[in-house]
Design a protein around this motif. Structure first.
Motif, short mmCIF file in Angstrom:
data_model
loop_
_atom_site.label_atom_id
_atom_site.label_comp_id
_atom_site.label_asym_id
_atom_site.label_seq_id
_atom_site.Cartn_x
_atom_site.Cartn_y
_atom_site.Cartn_z
N HIS A 9 5.26 80.28 -17.48
CA HIS A 9 5.83 80.30 -16.11
C HIS A 9 5.40 79.03 -15.37
N GLU A 10 6.09 78.77 -14.34
CA GLU A 10 5.76 77.65 -13.43
C GLU A 10 6.08 78.15 -12.02
N PHE A 11 5.09 77.92 -11.13
CA PHE A 11 5.28 78.38 -9.75
C PHE A 11 6.33 77.53 -9.03
N PRO A 12 7.01 78.15 -8.10
CA PRO A 12 7.94 77.35 -7.32
C PRO A 12 7.15 76.30 -6.48
N GLN A 13 7.76 75.17 -6.26
CA GLN A 13 7.14 74.11 -5.46
C GLN A 13 8.11 73.71 -4.33
N ILE A 14 7.51 73.58 -3.21
CA ILE A 14 8.32 73.09 -2.10
C ILE A 14 7.95 71.63 -1.85
N GLY A 15 8.90 70.91 -1.35
CA GLY A 15 8.68 69.51 -0.97
C GLY A 15 8.75 69.36 0.55
N ILE A 16 7.92 68.53 1.07
CA ILE A 16 7.92 68.27 2.52
C ILE A 16 8.16 66.79 2.71
N ARG A 17 9.21 66.49 3.45
CA ARG A 17 9.51 65.11 3.80
C ARG A 17 9.37 65.00 5.32
N GLU A 18 8.48 64.13 5.72
CA GLU A 18 8.23 64.03 7.16
C GLU A 18 8.43 62.58 7.61
N THR A 19 8.90 62.48 8.82
CA THR A 19 9.05 61.18 9.48
C THR A 19 8.22 61.25 10.75
N LEU A 20 7.32 60.31 10.89
CA LEU A 20 6.47 60.31 12.07
C LEU A 20 7.26 59.85 13.30
N GLY A 21 6.93 60.43 14.42
CA GLY A 21 7.52 59.97 15.67
C GLY A 21 6.97 58.59 16.03
N ARG A 22 7.76 57.79 16.67
CA ARG A 22 7.29 56.45 17.01
C ARG A 22 7.86 56.04 18.37
N ILE A 23 7.12 55.19 18.98
CA ILE A 23 7.55 54.59 20.25
C ILE A 23 8.09 53.21 19.92
N ASP A 24 9.40 53.06 20.07
CA ASP A 24 10.04 51.78 19.76
C ASP A 24 9.79 50.74 20.86
N GLU A 25 9.79 51.20 22.08
CA GLU A 25 9.66 50.26 23.18
C GLU A 25 8.94 50.96 24.32
N ALA A 26 7.96 50.30 24.84
CA ALA A 26 7.24 50.82 26.00
C ALA A 26 6.87 49.63 26.87
N ARG A 27 7.45 49.59 28.04
CA ARG A 27 7.11 48.48 28.93
C ARG A 27 7.14 48.97 30.37
N ILE A 28 6.36 48.31 31.15
CA ILE A 28 6.30 48.63 32.57
C ILE A 28 7.31 47.74 33.30
N ILE A 29 8.12 48.34 34.11
CA ILE A 29 9.09 47.58 34.89
C ILE A 29 8.35 46.98 36.07
N GLN A 30 8.34 45.67 36.10
CA GLN A 30 7.58 44.96 37.14
C GLN A 30 8.21 45.21 38.52
N PRO A 31 7.37 45.35 39.52
CA PRO A 31 7.92 45.51 40.88
C PRO A 31 8.63 44.25 41.33
N ARG A 32 9.67 44.46 42.13
CA ARG A 32 10.44 43.34 42.67
C ARG A 32 10.19 43.27 44.17
N SER A 33 9.99 42.08 44.65
CA SER A 33 9.72 41.92 46.08
C SER A 33 10.76 41.00 46.69
N SER A 34 11.08 41.30 47.91
CA SER A 34 11.97 40.44 48.69
C SER A 34 11.40 40.40 50.10
N GLY A 35 11.48 39.23 50.72
CA GLY A 35 10.86 39.08 52.02
C GLY A 35 11.73 38.30 52.99
N ASN A 36 11.31 38.35 54.22
CA ASN A 36 11.99 37.63 55.29
C ASN A 36 10.92 36.88 56.08
#
Length: 194
Positions: A9-36
């Motif tokens: 006999h041979e026991f059944p085997q399961i396979g696990i295929r996983e893809t890690l989560g990833r952050i492709d892009e992370a940036r802070i939107i710079q503040p914009r200033s306007s003055g008079n």
């Protein structure tokens, strides 16, 4: 010979295929200033330079140096008063002559001569005149206008959160080997290599 039951006999085997989560892009939107910006300005200035006005006319008038307008007004007023006085005197003299002219001892010509010469024998009249002070009026220079202190204002626009692009991970479970159970009969000995 004995029959042997072989089991593999041979026991059944399961396979696990996983893809890690990833952050492709992370940036802070710079503040914009306007003055008079409005530059400060001084809108101030001085009026005419200081000056002095001197009016000596009242003193000059006391000595007889009058303006033509004042001279004409005085002469005109004196003319009216002289006309009134002469009219009254002539009317009075005329009535006197009418009432007393025909009386004895009343020599009209003699009275007229006496009156005429009495005017030339009048005593001279001297008057002391204190001239008026010179009127002095001074005007100072003044600083007029307002100061504009200017204006400076800044508006800053910010985003409430950073810009993040996230690819979520995944887990896939599948049957890699279904397993099996085999049975057979061998005679005499176990079938080791089967």
């Amino acid at each position: 010979m004995l029959a042997r039951l072989n089991i593999r006999h041979e026991f059944p085997q399961i396979g696990i295929r996983e893809t890690l989560g990833r952050i492709d892009e992370a940036r802070i939107i710079q503040p914009r200033s306007s003055g008079n910006l409005r530059q400060p300005q001084s809108n101030m200035g001085a009026t005419q330079p200081p000056n002095i006005d001197m009016d000596s006319y009242p003193g000059r008038r006391a000595y007889g140096a009058r303006k033509m307008g004042d001279f004409a007004a005085e002469r005109g007023q004196k003319g009216f008063s002289d006309i009134d006085a002469a009219t009254s005197r002539h009317a009075r003299d005329t009535w006197t002559k009418i009432e007393h002219g025909a009386r004895r001892g009343n020599d009209i010509v003699q009275n007229a001569k006496a009156e005429m010469f009495s005017k030339y024998q009048a005593t001279p009249v001297f008057s002391i005149i204190f001239p008026a002070d010179v009127q002095v009026q001074g005007y100072t220079s003044e600083v007029v206008g307002d100061i504009d202190v200017g204006d400076f204002s800044v508006d800053v626009e910010t985003e409430p959160s950073a810009q993040i692009h996230y690819t979520p991970g995944s887990v896939e479970i599948y049957m890699q080997n279904e397993g099996f159970l085999r049975q057979w009969v061998s005679m005499g000995s176990y079938d080791i290599y089967a």
